[in-house]
Design an enzyme around this catalytic site. Structure first.
Site, PDB file in Angstrom:
ATOM      1  N   LYS A  92       0.875  -1.189   0.000  1.00  0.00           N
ATOM      2  CA  LYS A  92       0.000   0.000   0.000  1.00  0.00           C
ATOM      3  C   LYS A  92       0.903   1.228   0.000  1.00  0.00           C
ATOM      4  CE  LYS A  92      -4.483   0.648   0.154  1.00  0.00           C
ATOM      5  NZ  LYS A  92      -5.561  -0.276  -0.216  1.00  0.00           N
ATOM      6  N   ASP A 119      -6.885   4.201  -4.595  1.00  0.00           N
ATOM      7  CA  ASP A 119      -7.566   4.039  -3.303  1.00  0.00           C
ATOM      8  C   ASP A 119      -8.196   5.416  -3.065  1.00  0.00           C
ATOM      9  OD1 ASP A 119      -7.620   1.925  -0.913  1.00  0.00           O
ATOM     10  OD2 ASP A 119      -7.409   3.875   0.031  1.00  0.00           O
TER      11      ASP A 119
HETATM   12  N1  GLU Z   1      -7.351   0.053  -2.992  1.00  0.00           N
HETATM   13  C1  GLU Z   1      -8.088  -1.114  -3.311  1.00  0.00           C
HETATM   14  C2  GLU Z   1      -8.142  -2.041  -2.120  1.00  0.00           C
HETATM   15  O1  GLU Z   1      -8.189  -1.577  -1.003  1.00  0.00           O
HETATM   16  C3  GLU Z   1      -7.613  -1.782  -4.583  1.00  0.00           C
HETATM   17  C4  GLU Z   1      -6.196  -2.181  -4.637  1.00  0.00           C
HETATM   18  C5  GLU Z   1      -5.723  -2.647  -6.006  1.00  0.00           C
HETATM   19  O2  GLU Z   1      -6.509  -2.719  -6.923  1.00  0.00           O
HETATM   20  O3  GLU Z   1      -4.532  -2.951  -6.102  1.00  0.00           O
HETATM   21  O4  GLU Z   1      -8.183  -3.238  -2.215  1.00  0.00           O
END
Ligand code: GLU
Length: 451
Positions: free
Chosen positions: A126, A166
Site C-alpha cells: 500500500k 484508493d
Molecule cells: N485500494 C483497493 C483495495 O483496497 C484496490 C487495490 C488494487 O486494486 O490494487 O483493495
C-alpha cells in the site's frame, strides 16, 4: 486474552508505538491465527506472524511540487511493501491528509490477507501521500502525480510491485502516474492497475469493488435463505466503491437509501433509483461537488452534517449496511444503533470501517458480518485480472471479466465459510477469511525459508 494475543499485542505496541490503526488490524487477525497455530505449531516456531507484521520494506520520500500560485509545496510520499510471499506487492495508493505510516501499514497488512483470498498470485502493499486533493486544480493534481511518480518509479515494476487507486486516487490520477512512469522508463508495461480501457486497463475495474461487495452480500444472504430483493440498504461514501455498490443493489432489487461524503450524509427514504444515482455520479465525478446538491434536485431527501463521534446515518432503520467510506466510520454506538434497528447484514466496502468494539457488538448480536478483506476484494481481484491481461497482451470483454469476478467472489465466500467450519467457528466470515489467508501465506513463507 489468549497468551498469543497478549504476546503479539505487546510486541506490536513495543515495536510500533503510536501506530493505532496498524495495531487494530493486527488485533483483528490474532485470535484467528492462534487457532491455526494450535494445529500448526511449526508456524509459531518459524515466527510467521511476527514476520508478517514486519514490512519487507517501507519507503518514505519527499514529494516536492509547485501549486498554481507558484508556491513550493512539500508532501510526504510512501510505499509499504508488506509481503511478497505469494506474488508481487499489490495494493492501492491513497492521497489524503490523514495518510501516515500507521494507516498505510494497516492497509498493507489487510491487503496481504485480501489478496490471498482472491486466489490470484498477489502479495500485499500500500502507498500514498499526505496530499489533500480537495480543492486542487487539475494542473496541480497532474504536477503532484508527476512529482510522486518521479520517486516511486524506481521501486515498482510489473513483477515487483503494482500499485492502483484508493481514496483520492481515481482514473485521472492513475493516468498521470502511468504517463510519468512511461516517460521515465520508456516502456509500456502493467506497472499500475486501474488504467483506462483503451490503454491497458481492464473493463469492470472501476465497478469491481462495489459490484463484488454486493455479489458477496448476496451469497451471504443466500446461505441464510434470503435475498437482497426489497431490502433497504444503508450505504456510506459517495466515491467509486459506493456508486457501484448502489448500482448493483438497484440491479439486485434492493433499495439503497443513503450516501455520504466528508461533509455530511444524505437520506432518501423513497430509495435512490438509477436516475438519482446518475445525478450523484454527475455531482461527484464530473463536478467533484458535494452530495448536498442532491437535495436541490430531489427536495424530499434529507441532508445532514456529520458528527464524527456518533454518526446518525447508522441510526436509520434498514436491513443491510454497506460502509464504503473509510476506516473506523462505525463505532460501538453506531453498531448498537444498527442492531437496535434490526440490521441483518453488514458487509464492508471500505477497509476496516468498523472499530473492534463495533465488530464485537455485531458478532454478539449474530448480525451477518463480512470484513473488507473478503467483501471488498473484488477491486483488487479485477486488478489482478488487469495484470494478467497486460502480461498476456490480451483484452477481455465485459462478460469475460464480470464472469471471472462473480466466480472469484463466490469462491471467496466458499473458502471463508469452509475455513470457519474447519476451525470450529461456523458462519464466522472474519475468522474464516483470516484463517484461510494466513494458512496460504504462511505455507508460502515456510516453503521459501528465512527471507
Ligand atoms: N485500494 C483497493 C483495495 O483496497 C484496490 C487495490 C488494487 O486494486 O490494487 O483493495
Amino acid at each position: 486474552m489468549t497468551p498469543l494475543k497478549n504476546k503479539i499485542i505487546a510486541y506490536v505496541k513495543q515495536r510500533n508505538p503510536d501506530q493505532n490503526e496498524f495495531l487494530q488490524a493486527v488485533e483483528e487477525v490474532v485470535t484467528s491465527v492462534s487457532r491455526v497455530l494450535d494445529r500448526h505449531p511449526e508456524y509459531d516456531d518459524l515466527k510467521i506472524l511476527e514476520r508478517m507484521i514486519e514490512p519487507e520494506r517501507v519507503i518514505s520520500f519527499r514529494v516536492c511540487w509547485q501549486d498554481d500560485k507558484g508556491e513550493v509545496q512539500i508532501n510526504r510520499g510512501y510505499r509499504v511493501q508488506m509481503n511478497s510471499a505469494i506474488g508481487p506487492y499489490k495494493g492501492g495508493l491513497r492521497f489524503h491528509p490523514s495518510v501516515n505510516v500507521s494507516i498505510l501499514k494497516f492497509l498493507a497488512f489487510e491487503q496481504i490477507f485480501k489478496n490471498a483470498l482472491t486466489s490470484l498470485p498477489m502479495g500485499g502493499g500500500k502507498g500514498g501521500a499526505d496530499f489533500d486533493p480537495k480543492g486542487k486544480s487539475d494542473a496541480e493534481i497532474m504536477r503532484f502525480c508527476y512529482a510522486f511518480m518521479q520517486e516511486l518509479y524506481r521501486h515498482i515494476g510489473d513483477f515487483t510491485d503494482v500499485p492502483a487507486g484508493d481514496i483520492g486516487v481515481g482514473s485521472r490520477e492513475i493516468g498521470y502516474l502511468f504517463g510519468m512512469y512511461k516517460k521515465l522508463k520508456n516502456e509500456f508495461t502493467g506497472i499500475i492497475t486501474g488504467k483506462g480501457e483503451h490503454w491497458g486497463g481492464s473493463v469492470i475495474r472501476p465497478e469491481a469493488t462495489g459490484y463484488g461487495l454486493i455479489y458477496f452480500a448476496c451469497h451471504m444472504l443466500e446461505a441464510n435463505g434470503e435475498s437482497l430483493a426489497g431490502k433497504k440498504c444503508l450505504v456510506s461514501g459517495a466515491g467509486n466503491v459506493a456508486q457501484f455498490a448502489l448500482e448493483k443493489i438497484i440491479e439486485m432489487g434492493g433499495i439503497p437509501i443513503s450516501v455520504s461524503d466528508s461533509s455530511g450524509y444524505l437520506v432518501d427514504k423513497d430509495g435512490i433509483d438509477t436516475e438519482k444515482l446518475d445525478f450523484i455520479k454527475k455531482i461527484k465525478n464530473k463536478k467533484r461537488g458535494r452530495i448536498e446538491e442532491y437535495v436541490d434536485q430531489y427536495p424530499d431527501a434529507e441532508y445532514h452534517e456529520t458528527d464524527y463521534n456518533s454518526n446518525p446515518l447508522w441510526n436509520i432503520k434498514a436491513d443491510c449496511a454497506f460502509p464504503c467510506a473509510t476506516q473506523n466510520e462505525i463505532k460501538e454506538k453506531d453498531a448498537q444503533n444498527l442492531v437496535a434497528n434490526g440490521i441483518q447484514l453488514l458487509a464492508e466496502g471500505a477497509n476496516m470501517p468498523c472499530t473492534s468494539e463495533a465488530i464485537g457488538v455485531l458478532q454478539e448480536s449474530k448480525v451477518l458480518y463480512a470484513p473488507g478483506k473478503c467483501a471488498n476484494a473484488g477491486g483488487v481481484a479485477v486488478s489482478g485480472l488487469e495484470m494478467t491481461q497486460n502480461r498476456m497482451g490480451v483484452y477481455w470483454n465485459r462478460d469475460d471479466v464480470d464472469e471471472k469476478l462473480k466466480h472469484i467472489m463466490k469462491n471467496i465466500h466458499e473458502v471463508c465459510l469452509k475455513a470457519a467450519e474447519d476451525y470450529g467457528v461456523p458462519g464466522n466470515y472474519l475468522e474464516g477469511a483470516n484463517i484461510f489467508a494466513f494458512l496460504k501465506v504462511a505455507e508460502a513463507m515456510k516453503a521459501q525459508g528465512m527471507v
